[in-house]
Design a protein around this motif. Structure first.
Motif, PDB file in Angstrom:
ATOM      1  N   UNK A  27      32.181  38.215  45.479  1.00 43.52           N
ATOM      2  CA  UNK A  27      32.689  36.856  45.591  1.00 43.52           C
ATOM      3  C   UNK A  27      33.888  36.733  44.664  1.00 43.52           C
ATOM      4  N   UNK A  28      34.994  36.240  45.187  1.00 41.30           N
ATOM      5  CA  UNK A  28      36.192  36.071  44.365  1.00 41.30           C
ATOM      6  C   UNK A  28      36.097  34.778  43.549  1.00 41.30           C
ATOM      7  N   UNK A  29      36.921  34.708  42.507  1.00 36.96           N
ATOM      8  CA  UNK A  29      36.977  33.486  41.704  1.00 36.96           C
ATOM      9  C   UNK A  29      37.427  32.317  42.584  1.00 36.96           C
ATOM     10  N   UNK A  30      38.334  32.578  43.488  1.00 33.54           N
ATOM     11  CA  UNK A  30      38.800  31.506  44.391  1.00 33.54           C
ATOM     12  C   UNK A  30      37.663  30.993  45.271  1.00 33.54           C
ATOM     13  N   UNK A  31      36.805  31.908  45.740  1.00 29.24           N
ATOM     14  CA  UNK A  31      35.653  31.481  46.548  1.00 29.24           C
ATOM     15  C   UNK A  31      34.714  30.611  45.726  1.00 29.24           C
ATOM     16  N   UNK A  32      34.475  30.995  44.484  1.00 26.31           N
ATOM     17  CA  UNK A  32      33.614  30.189  43.615  1.00 26.31           C
ATOM     18  C   UNK A  32      34.227  28.806  43.436  1.00 26.31           C
ATOM     19  N   UNK A  33      35.526  28.765  43.178  1.00 27.65           N
ATOM     20  CA  UNK A  33      36.211  27.480  43.001  1.00 27.65           C
ATOM     21  C   UNK A  33      36.051  26.612  44.246  1.00 27.65           C
ATOM     22  N   UNK A  34      36.218  27.207  45.416  1.00 30.08           N
ATOM     23  CA  UNK A  34      36.050  26.451  46.666  1.00 30.08           C
ATOM     24  C   UNK A  34      34.630  25.924  46.798  1.00 30.08           C
ATOM     25  N   UNK A  35      33.662  26.766  46.491  1.00 27.99           N
ATOM     26  CA  UNK A  35      32.250  26.356  46.606  1.00 27.99           C
ATOM     27  C   UNK A  35      31.902  25.231  45.638  1.00 27.99           C
ATOM     28  N   UNK A  36      32.565  25.242  44.484  1.00 24.01           N
ATOM     29  CA  UNK A  36      32.287  24.230  43.475  1.00 24.01           C
ATOM     30  C   UNK A  36      33.167  22.988  43.627  1.00 24.01           C
ATOM     31  N   UNK A  37      34.175  23.093  44.478  1.00 19.82           N
ATOM     32  CA  UNK A  37      35.116  21.991  44.614  1.00 19.82           C
ATOM     33  C   UNK A  37      35.986  21.849  43.375  1.00 19.82           C
ATOM     34  N   UNK A  38      36.242  22.968  42.722  1.00 23.48           N
ATOM     35  CA  UNK A  38      37.041  22.987  41.496  1.00 23.48           C
ATOM     36  C   UNK A  38      38.283  23.814  41.762  1.00 23.48           C
ATOM     37  N   UNK A  39      39.205  23.850  40.816  1.00 23.30           N
ATOM     38  CA  UNK A  39      40.389  24.668  41.039  1.00 23.30           C
ATOM     39  C   UNK A  39      40.223  26.053  40.412  1.00 23.30           C
TER      40      UNK A  39
END
Length: 81
Positions: A27-39
């Motif tokens: 899982x990429x950091x960008x995917x985590x950000x998307x899942x969390x609704x964060x940047x």
């Protein structure tokens, strides 16, 4: 006593564990950000620099986003639970 600094040994171990779990789940950091609704930058600060602390419920949401067991992370960090 548990230190609350994002640069404490416990927090450093927790950040390493979170990153390892995310990477092992491919899982990429960008995917985590998307899942969390964060940047992206905020998520990177959590894992990389310790520039941002996770609050309790954020920690649980982060673990959910990467498919990790939150209690396992606390044990790995050597936080007494």
């Amino acid at each position: 006593m548990l230190r609350t600094s994002p640069h404490s040994q416990e927090y450093n171990r927790l950040r390493k564990w979170l990153k390892d779990q995310r990477i092992s789940g491919d899982i990429s950091i960008r995917e985590v950000a998307d899942r969390l609704g964060d940047n992206f930058q905020m998520v990177a600060k959590i894992e990389e620099s310790g520039g941002r602390k996770l609050e309790l419920f954020e920690y649980f949401r982060y673990c959910e986003a990467i498919g990790a067991d939150a209690l396992e992370g606390l044990r790995y960090s050597r936080i007494k639970i």
